[in-house]
Design an enzyme around this catalytic site. Structure first.
Site, PDB file in Angstrom:
ATOM      1  NE  ARG A 140     -11.523  14.469   9.108  1.00 37.10           N
ATOM      2  CZ  ARG A 140     -12.698  14.450   9.746  1.00 37.10           C
ATOM      3  NH1 ARG A 140     -12.762  14.680  11.026  1.00 37.10           N
ATOM      4  NH2 ARG A 140     -13.791  14.194   9.088  1.00 37.10           N
ATOM      5  NE  ARG A 183     -21.686  17.700   8.246  1.00 39.88           N
ATOM      6  CZ  ARG A 183     -20.776  16.888   8.771  1.00 39.88           C
ATOM      7  NH1 ARG A 183     -20.974  16.370   9.966  1.00 39.88           N
ATOM      8  NH2 ARG A 183     -19.686  16.592   8.119  1.00 39.88           N
ATOM      9  NE  ARG A 234     -17.599  14.504   4.670  1.00 39.90           N
ATOM     10  CZ  ARG A 234     -18.848  14.284   5.098  1.00 39.90           C
ATOM     11  NH1 ARG A 234     -19.870  14.575   4.332  1.00 39.90           N
ATOM     12  NH2 ARG A 234     -19.053  13.790   6.282  1.00 39.90           N
TER      13      ARG A 234
END
Ligand code: ADP
Length: 214
Positions: A89, A161, A172
């Site tokens: 990432r 979640r 995000r």
């Protein structure tokens, strides 16, 4: 050893696609997000370190990630075929992955970039539900379970979640643009980037990826 990577924004469907491809091939699904969630649940030192970053939708520091991936690779056998989901990432993670694979006489063979419009991503993440028992992934409207709130596979309860709440989702996506999107160029320059249209159904995306898998 063979290694392929699924790259794409959170909510692009990396986990779902990985499961589709795993069932049809001998690739193993290696998800750093799943590994971290297991560590958080078990309360290991790695889990304790990762928890606060994950809740905010920030990236867990590279050294933590590289340690858990290193441990996973150390368990590997030469004939293994690994499909990474959610890793690398950052550029640092990508460079370190190249170095580790090189030592094992391997390389990243293909990188599949999941193309999905942003509107689709936000709706996918906010509707996502996960089984507490087996980790299977559902969506309230796109992939609903047969009985609401109950896993088709193991009967476990479904939950959202904590990092799928709307505020965290937006963070995000921003983190993805800022820290992960540069990997697209990195792998494009190596000539191993392959686009997959992941804005359709999981079945179509899986079919497309299988047809492009070398
Ligand atoms: P998604 O791709 O939908 O964001 P993941 O399950 O892959 O979901 O990741 C959830 C969270 O776990 C991330 O927001 C981040 O905090 C952490 N994480 C997972 N993989 C990595 C990674 N390779 N580097 C840093 N943090 C990671």
């Amino acid at each position: 050893m063979k290694a392929i990577i699924l790259l794409g924004a959170p909510g692009a469907g990396k986990g779902t696609l990985a499961e589709g491809v795993r069932k049809e091939t001998d690739y193993q699904h290696v998800s750093t997000g799943d590994m971290l969630r297991v560590a958080v649940k078990a309360g290991t030192p790695t889990g304790l370190e990762a928890k606060s970053y994950m809740e905010k939708g920030e990236l867990v520091p590279d050294d933590v990630i590289l340690r858990i991936v290193g441990e996973r690779l150390a368990e590997g056998r030469p004939e293994d075929k690994l499909m990474f989901d959610g890793f690398p990432r950052t550029l640092e993670q990508a460079r370190q992955l190249d170095a580790v694979l090189e030592k094992a006489g391997a390389k990243v063979d293909q990188v599949f970039l999941l193309d999905v419009p942003t509107e689709t991503i936000v709706s996918r993440l906010s509707g996502r539900r996960i089984c507490k028992g087996c980790g299977a992934v559902y969506h309230v409207t796109n992939i609903p379970p047969k009985a609401e709130g109950v896993c088709d596979k193991c009967g476990g309860p479904l939950y959202q979640r904590p990092d799928d709440s709307e505020a965290t989702v937006l963070n995000r996506l921003e983190v993805y643009q800022r820290q992960t999107a540069s990997l697209i160029d990195f792998y494009e320059q190596k000539g191993i980037l392959i686009h997959v249209n992941a804005g359709t159904t999981p079945q179509d995306a899986t079919k497309e990826m299988l047809s492009k898998l070398a």
